[in-house]
Write a protein that holds these residues in place. Sequence first.
Motif, PDB file in Angstrom:
ATOM      1  N   LEU A 127       0.852  -1.175   0.000  1.00 13.79           N
ATOM      2  CA  LEU A 127       0.000   0.000   0.000  1.00 13.79           C
ATOM      3  C   LEU A 127       0.895   1.233   0.000  1.00 13.79           C
ATOM      4  O   LEU A 127       1.841   1.304   0.784  1.00 13.79           O
ATOM      5  CB  LEU A 127      -0.874   0.004   1.258  1.00 13.79           C
ATOM      6  N   THR A 128       0.609   2.169  -0.887  1.00 17.56           N
ATOM      7  CA  THR A 128       1.340   3.432  -0.905  1.00 17.56           C
ATOM      8  C   THR A 128       0.396   4.534  -0.475  1.00 17.56           C
ATOM      9  O   THR A 128      -0.657   4.713  -1.074  1.00 17.56           O
ATOM     10  CB  THR A 128       1.890   3.743  -2.312  1.00 17.56           C
ATOM     11  N   TYR A 129       0.751   5.226   0.605  1.00 16.78           N
ATOM     12  CA  TYR A 129      -0.046   6.352   1.069  1.00 16.78           C
ATOM     13  C   TYR A 129       0.834   7.595   1.061  1.00 16.78           C
ATOM     14  O   TYR A 129       2.060   7.508   1.167  1.00 16.78           O
ATOM     15  CB  TYR A 129      -0.632   6.088   2.455  1.00 16.78           C
ATOM     16  N   CYS A 130       0.197   8.742   0.895  1.00 18.27           N
ATOM     17  CA  CYS A 130       0.932   9.997   0.788  1.00 18.27           C
ATOM     18  C   CYS A 130       0.456  10.985   1.843  1.00 18.27           C
ATOM     19  O   CYS A 130      -0.741  11.108   2.089  1.00 18.27           O
ATOM     20  CB  CYS A 130       0.744  10.600  -0.596  1.00 18.27           C
ATOM     21  N   ILE A 131       1.405  11.669   2.430  1.00 16.60           N
ATOM     22  CA  ILE A 131       1.120  12.704   3.419  1.00 16.60           C
ATOM     23  C   ILE A 131       1.583  14.030   2.839  1.00 16.60           C
ATOM     24  O   ILE A 131       2.784  14.219   2.608  1.00 16.60           O
ATOM     25  CB  ILE A 131       1.852  12.425   4.748  1.00 16.60           C
ATOM     26  N   PRO A 132       0.654  14.947   2.585  1.00 16.41           N
ATOM     27  CA  PRO A 132       1.053  16.256   2.062  1.00 16.41           C
ATOM     28  C   PRO A 132       1.839  17.056   3.108  1.00 16.41           C
ATOM     29  O   PRO A 132       1.761  16.787   4.307  1.00 16.41           O
ATOM     30  CB  PRO A 132      -0.270  16.956   1.761  1.00 16.41           C
ATOM     31  N   PHE A 133       2.568  18.033   2.622  1.00 19.22           N
ATOM     32  CA  PHE A 133       3.421  18.857   3.473  1.00 19.22           C
ATOM     33  C   PHE A 133       2.638  19.535   4.591  1.00 19.22           C
ATOM     34  O   PHE A 133       3.110  19.643   5.705  1.00 19.22           O
ATOM     35  CB  PHE A 133       4.129  19.904   2.596  1.00 19.22           C
ATOM     36  N   LYS A 134       1.421  19.981   4.313  1.00 19.95           N
ATOM     37  CA  LYS A 134       0.645  20.739   5.299  1.00 19.95           C
ATOM     38  C   LYS A 134      -0.259  19.875   6.178  1.00 19.95           C
ATOM     39  O   LYS A 134      -1.022  20.401   6.969  1.00 19.95           O
ATOM     40  CB  LYS A 134      -0.209  21.792   4.590  1.00 19.95           C
ATOM     41  N   ALA A 135      -0.202  18.577   6.053  1.00 18.72           N
ATOM     42  CA  ALA A 135      -1.090  17.708   6.846  1.00 18.72           C
ATOM     43  C   ALA A 135      -0.551  17.551   8.261  1.00 18.72           C
ATOM     44  O   ALA A 135       0.561  17.068   8.451  1.00 18.72           O
ATOM     45  CB  ALA A 135      -1.219  16.347   6.187  1.00 18.72           C
ATOM     46  N   PRO A 136      -1.343  17.939   9.257  1.00 14.59           N
ATOM     47  CA  PRO A 136      -0.902  17.719  10.638  1.00 14.59           C
ATOM     48  C   PRO A 136      -1.139  16.259  11.023  1.00 14.59           C
ATOM     49  O   PRO A 136      -2.255  15.759  10.940  1.00 14.59           O
ATOM     50  CB  PRO A 136      -1.805  18.657  11.444  1.00 14.59           C
ATOM     51  N   VAL A 137      -0.091  15.557  11.415  1.00 16.46           N
ATOM     52  CA  VAL A 137      -0.213  14.128  11.717  1.00 16.46           C
ATOM     53  C   VAL A 137       0.703  13.773  12.889  1.00 16.46           C
ATOM     54  O   VAL A 137       1.869  14.134  12.897  1.00 16.46           O
ATOM     55  CB  VAL A 137       0.200  13.270  10.494  1.00 16.46           C
ATOM     56  N   ASN A 138       0.144  13.062  13.881  1.00 17.39           N
ATOM     57  CA  ASN A 138       0.960  12.500  14.970  1.00 17.39           C
ATOM     58  C   ASN A 138       1.214  11.018  14.729  1.00 17.39           C
ATOM     59  O   ASN A 138       2.229  10.494  15.126  1.00 17.39           O
ATOM     60  CB  ASN A 138       0.245  12.604  16.324  1.00 17.39           C
ATOM     61  N   ARG A 139       0.233  10.347  14.103  1.00 18.74           N
ATOM     62  CA  ARG A 139       0.293   8.899  13.929  1.00 18.74           C
ATOM     63  C   ARG A 139      -0.632   8.504  12.788  1.00 18.74           C
ATOM     64  O   ARG A 139      -1.650   9.147  12.560  1.00 18.74           O
ATOM     65  CB  ARG A 139      -0.166   8.242  15.231  1.00 18.74           C
TER      66      ARG A 139
END
Length: 180
Positions: free
Chosen positions: A92-104
Motif C-alpha cells: 500500500l502506498t499512502y501519501c502525506i502532504p506537506f501541510k497535513a498535521p499528523v501525529n500517527r
Amino acid sequence: MTTFRQQLALALITATATIVAAGVPVIMGLGNKSSLKSPSVSATSTTCDKVTVAKVCVDNLTVQFNSNEPQQVKNRDRILLKAGDTLRLSNLTYCIPFKAPVNRIEVKGYLFPNGVESYKNGLFTPSNFPINAACHNIGNFQKIWKLEAGQHRVSIPIIKNVGSNRIVDDSFYFNLDVGQ
C-alpha cells in the motif's frame, strides 16, 4: 591551473544543466514531494493529486490473487473472481502532504462480505507508519482472505491522529464480484 579551473567550472555547469533538465528542484532544498505551491503530494501524477492539501490519501494498492503475480488496484475498481480464490494485500502506498498535521497513521484493510459493514474481518500489518511529508510504501499484511461467492467490498481507511483526535482522512476501496 587555469585549465583545471575551466574544466571544473565546465563540469559544474554541465552537472547543473543536467539536473535542471531532469526536473529535479535543487534550489532552497525543495524536493518534489514537499512543494508548498502544489496541492498534490508529488510532481508526478498520482491518485492523490485531487486530494486537498492537508489530507492523507492512498495513492495505490498492490494485491495478489491466489498465487498469481501482484497487480495494482485502483480506487473503486470492480474485480471478477471465483469462490475459493484468495486475496492478499501486498503493498500500500499512502501519501502525506506537506501541510497535513499528523501525529500517527493507522492503516487497516477490511473485507465486507455481501455489502455488510462488519469490522471483524480485518487485515493488519505490524509495520510502523512513517509520518513525514512524502509517499510511503507499507507491506507485510499478515492475513489472507479466502473468498466465498457473493459481492464483497474491500475497504482501507487511512486514520490519522492529530493530538488526541482520530480522523478518517481517506478511504480506499474496491469491489469483488465472486462467482461460483
